[in-house]
Write a protein that holds these residues in place. Structure first.
Motif, PDB file in Angstrom:
ATOM      1  N   VAL A 156     -42.902  27.391 -25.859  1.00  0.00           N
ATOM      2  CA  VAL A 156     -43.918  26.334 -25.786  1.00  0.00           C
ATOM      3  C   VAL A 156     -44.501  26.245 -24.381  1.00  0.00           C
ATOM      4  O   VAL A 156     -45.727  26.170 -24.191  1.00  0.00           O
ATOM      5  CB  VAL A 156     -43.322  24.978 -26.220  1.00  0.00           C
ATOM      6  CG1 VAL A 156     -44.302  23.848 -25.920  1.00  0.00           C
ATOM      7  CG2 VAL A 156     -42.979  25.001 -27.708  1.00  0.00           C
ATOM      8  N   LEU A 157     -43.642  26.257 -23.376  1.00  0.00           N
ATOM      9  CA  LEU A 157     -44.127  26.154 -21.997  1.00  0.00           C
ATOM     10  C   LEU A 157     -44.902  27.400 -21.592  1.00  0.00           C
ATOM     11  O   LEU A 157     -45.904  27.306 -20.867  1.00  0.00           O
ATOM     12  CB  LEU A 157     -42.961  25.907 -21.047  1.00  0.00           C
ATOM     13  CG  LEU A 157     -42.199  24.591 -21.263  1.00  0.00           C
ATOM     14  CD1 LEU A 157     -41.164  24.386 -20.172  1.00  0.00           C
ATOM     15  CD2 LEU A 157     -43.151  23.409 -21.325  1.00  0.00           C
ATOM     16  N   ALA A 158     -44.478  28.554 -22.075  1.00  0.00           N
ATOM     17  CA  ALA A 158     -45.227  29.784 -21.797  1.00  0.00           C
ATOM     18  C   ALA A 158     -46.629  29.698 -22.387  1.00  0.00           C
ATOM     19  O   ALA A 158     -47.622  30.071 -21.748  1.00  0.00           O
ATOM     20  CB  ALA A 158     -44.486  30.990 -22.357  1.00  0.00           C
ATOM     21  N   ALA A 159     -46.722  29.193 -23.618  1.00  0.00           N
ATOM     22  CA  ALA A 159     -48.030  29.058 -24.267  1.00  0.00           C
ATOM     23  C   ALA A 159     -48.927  28.107 -23.492  1.00  0.00           C
ATOM     24  O   ALA A 159     -50.121  28.376 -23.285  1.00  0.00           O
ATOM     25  CB  ALA A 159     -47.853  28.571 -25.698  1.00  0.00           C
ATOM     26  N   LEU A 160     -48.366  26.985 -23.034  1.00  0.00           N
ATOM     27  CA  LEU A 160     -49.164  25.977 -22.345  1.00  0.00           C
ATOM     28  C   LEU A 160     -49.674  26.450 -20.989  1.00  0.00           C
ATOM     29  O   LEU A 160     -50.741  26.005 -20.539  1.00  0.00           O
ATOM     30  CB  LEU A 160     -48.361  24.688 -22.180  1.00  0.00           C
ATOM     31  CG  LEU A 160     -48.153  23.868 -23.453  1.00  0.00           C
ATOM     32  CD1 LEU A 160     -47.179  22.731 -23.216  1.00  0.00           C
ATOM     33  CD2 LEU A 160     -49.491  23.324 -23.962  1.00  0.00           C
ATOM     34  N   VAL A 161     -48.941  27.320 -20.326  1.00  0.00           N
ATOM     35  CA  VAL A 161     -49.409  27.783 -19.018  1.00  0.00           C
ATOM     36  C   VAL A 161     -50.219  29.082 -19.102  1.00  0.00           C
ATOM     37  O   VAL A 161     -50.961  29.397 -18.161  1.00  0.00           O
ATOM     38  CB  VAL A 161     -48.237  27.954 -18.022  1.00  0.00           C
ATOM     39  CG1 VAL A 161     -47.545  26.636 -17.782  1.00  0.00           C
ATOM     40  CG2 VAL A 161     -47.254  29.012 -18.477  1.00  0.00           C
ATOM     41  N   LEU A 162     -50.095  29.819 -20.205  1.00  0.00           N
ATOM     42  CA  LEU A 162     -50.800  31.096 -20.324  1.00  0.00           C
ATOM     43  C   LEU A 162     -52.053  31.028 -21.189  1.00  0.00           C
ATOM     44  O   LEU A 162     -52.909  31.914 -21.095  1.00  0.00           O
ATOM     45  CB  LEU A 162     -49.863  32.162 -20.908  1.00  0.00           C
ATOM     46  CG  LEU A 162     -48.703  32.622 -20.020  1.00  0.00           C
ATOM     47  CD1 LEU A 162     -47.811  33.600 -20.779  1.00  0.00           C
ATOM     48  CD2 LEU A 162     -49.209  33.259 -18.740  1.00  0.00           C
ATOM     49  N   ILE A 163     -52.186  30.030 -22.018  1.00  0.00           N
ATOM     50  CA  ILE A 163     -53.297  29.991 -22.965  1.00  0.00           C
ATOM     51  C   ILE A 163     -54.629  29.896 -22.217  1.00  0.00           C
ATOM     52  O   ILE A 163     -54.769  29.142 -21.256  1.00  0.00           O
ATOM     53  CB  ILE A 163     -53.129  28.810 -23.949  1.00  0.00           C
ATOM     54  CG1 ILE A 163     -54.057  28.975 -25.156  1.00  0.00           C
ATOM     55  CG2 ILE A 163     -53.362  27.459 -23.262  1.00  0.00           C
ATOM     56  CD1 ILE A 163     -53.702  28.078 -26.313  1.00  0.00           C
ATOM     57  N   PRO A 164     -55.636  30.693 -22.605  1.00  0.00           N
ATOM     58  CA  PRO A 164     -56.950  30.593 -21.957  1.00  0.00           C
ATOM     59  C   PRO A 164     -57.510  29.178 -22.116  1.00  0.00           C
ATOM     60  O   PRO A 164     -57.458  28.602 -23.207  1.00  0.00           O
ATOM     61  CB  PRO A 164     -57.797  31.620 -22.717  1.00  0.00           C
ATOM     62  CG  PRO A 164     -56.826  32.567 -23.317  1.00  0.00           C
ATOM     63  CD  PRO A 164     -55.604  31.750 -23.634  1.00  0.00           C
ATOM     64  N   ASN A 165     -58.044  28.628 -21.037  1.00  0.00           N
ATOM     65  CA  ASN A 165     -58.594  27.274 -21.103  1.00  0.00           C
ATOM     66  C   ASN A 165     -59.667  27.116 -20.043  1.00  0.00           C
ATOM     67  O   ASN A 165     -59.534  27.612 -18.924  1.00  0.00           O
ATOM     68  CB  ASN A 165     -57.503  26.224 -20.881  1.00  0.00           C
ATOM     69  CG  ASN A 165     -58.022  24.813 -21.093  1.00  0.00           C
ATOM     70  OD1 ASN A 165     -58.208  24.383 -22.241  1.00  0.00           O
ATOM     71  ND2 ASN A 165     -58.296  24.098 -20.021  1.00  0.00           N
TER      72      ASN A 165
END
Length: 485
Positions: free
Chosen positions: A322-331
């Motif tokens: 979950v934390l990996a997704a939140l910091v890596l997701i394009p935004n």
């Protein structure tokens, strides 16, 4: 109780708009407002069509001298983004909006206003209702579910319309005419949850991100405002690097197409690390506050000790994903246009973060005026999903509206503006999805343009519309339709 907007000009426009604010019309719940529009037409003996998607088309013949003029489609959408502040008690499904007037602005208290796109509908109804306004034959098209994927426009039967000129009234800056828009797609990243029992002697906290401005994920993505979901993930990742923590919930945002303003996480920390955690939050308040001191100066990170007992938490592996997704997701902004100065070419917005019993969902709105760049961002989402063992799904793909070199209606708008104001309007494109992209596909060779009055902070509880601008754009619109013969 008296009407709040009854003394505002143009009276007919604000009267119809106030009527609409008393009717539930969140995206996906448009039956009441759709029926209101049908009844409006029937009371005036106007031809009306209500389709299965609850889109409404109202037709009115041209006035004297305009009988043979080209048919003009006036278009807007009836639904609104329904957002409210955390401390606001309001049921959008049953309660009318609480309107107020502050100087030159109409606002709602604690909730979105729905001027996006209620003002368009009010303009159209005021024209249909009048026996004094000169105009060509009109087809007023009011669609549903624009804010949640343009469902109404997607379902539209083009055989119900004859017009080859379309005036979209879904823009938010007076004096700026839109002639092109971005396409978009919605992507959801689903991370399965493995639950573990809550460890003993751990304290539970509510970690909150508050005070952000939010805004429209297309129109205001270039303002570098904070995204509460991204900030939450960054803080949790930072805390987890120096503390033994567990997480039992993450959540934030309400709409995929709104930059999220508020996010929460329930985290658990060893009782002996209580003071250490509090210092961490102080540090992150300084970091985020400094980074957003101009764009989002009121941002704050809050920490509240919870009395309730939590029986289960994410496994360490789930938390890592979950934390990996939140910091890596394009935004945020991904690319800028080279052809049009200042125009965002492609972007993403992590609008909604949700924890269910089975999974954590990250819902993103992806926008681009170039189809291949839109698809490239989707591929990045899929690659991230593969990396962390998640699932990536995409839906509600809608096309861009490409610039038309020769446009009769654009020439009319420019000439009318010069006649009224002695200068030319701004002609530009927008990094947001307009239904014009779908109409460009569905309606053969339709000539389109988009305009609207000044609106601010749409899709947020600070949404407001300028009264004087609404009046000026009304007069401008009337001048334009009078000129179409």
């Amino acid at each position: 109780m008296g009407r709040v907007l009854e003394n505002l000009e143009p009276q007919a426009v604000f009267s119809f708009f106030e009527d609409m604010t008393q009717i539930p019309r969140c995206s996906g719940s448009e039956k009441a407002i759709s029926d209101y529009l049908v009844n409006f037409a029937k009371k005036r003996n106007l031809e009306v069509i209500q389709d299965k998607a609850l889109n409404v088309i109202i037709k009115k013949p041209g006035t004297k001298g305009y009988e043979n003029a080209p048919v003009v489609i006036l278009q807007g959408h009836m639904d609104m983004v329904c957002e409210k502040n955390k401390n606001t008690n309001h049921d959008f499904s049953t309660e009318p909006l609480k309107l107020r007037v502050e100087n030159d602005m109409v606002m709602a208290t604690g909730t979105t206003l729905g001027a996006d796109n209620g003002i368009a509908v009010a303009y159209a109804l005021a024209i249909l209702d009048s026996d004094e306004i000169s105009h060509p034959p009109l087809e007023v098209l009011i669609t549903t579910e624009e804010e949640t994927g343009m469902g109404g426009a997607n379902s539209l039967d083009p055989n119900n319309l004859k017009g080859k000129i379309l005036i979209n009234i879904d823009s938010e800056e007076e004096g700026t005419l839109l002639v092109s828009c971005a396409g978009g797609i919605r992507n959801t990243l689903s991370i399965p949850i493995e639950w573990n029992a809550c460890p003993d002697d751990f304290l539970a906290y509510d970690l909150r991100v508050r005070g952000l401005k939010g805004g429209h994920s297309g129109m205001e993505i270039n303002k570098e405002r904070g995204n509460s979901n991204i900030i939450l993930g960054r803080i949790l990742k930072g805390i987890s690097a120096n503390n033994d923590i567990y997480i039992s919930q993450v959540s934030g945002g309400a709409k995929m197409n709104a930059i999220p303003r508020e996010s929460d996480a329930v985290l658990l920390v060893n009782r002996q690390d209580k003071a250490k955690l509090e210092k961490e939050i102080e540090k992150w308040n300084r970091i985020i506050g400094n980074e957003l001191k101009t764009a989002d100066s009121d941002v704050r990170i809050e920490l509240e000790l919870l009395n309730s007992k939590h029986e289960k938490v994410f496994s360490k592996e789930t938390m890592k994903k979950v934390l990996a997704a939140l910091v890596l997701i394009p935004n945020g902004v991904q690319t800028m246009s080279v052809e049009i100065e200042g125009l965002v070419q492609s972007s993403t917005n992590l609008g909604v973060l949700t924890t269910t019993e089975k999974e954590v969902l990250l819902e993103c709105a992806i926008r681009s005026s170039v189809k291949t760049l839109k698809l490239d961002i989707v591929k990045k989402m899929e690659a991230l999903a593969d990396l962390i063992g998640a699932k990536s799904t995409s839906e509600s793909d809608y096309p861009a509206w490409e610039y038309r070199k020769d446009s009769y209606i654009r020439d009319i708008f420019v000439d009318s503006y010069k006649k009224m104001y002695g200068k030319e309007p701004i002609i530009t494109a927008i990094h947001a999805g307009l239904e014009c992209g779908l109409f460009d596909e569905k309606l053969d060779n339709v000539d389109m343009i988009s305009l609207g009055p000044n609106m601010f902070d749409v899709h947020t509880p600070n949404e407001r519309v300028s009264i004087s601008s609404t009046n000026r754009v009304w007069e401008y619109l009337l001048e334009v339709i009078k000129s179409i013969k």
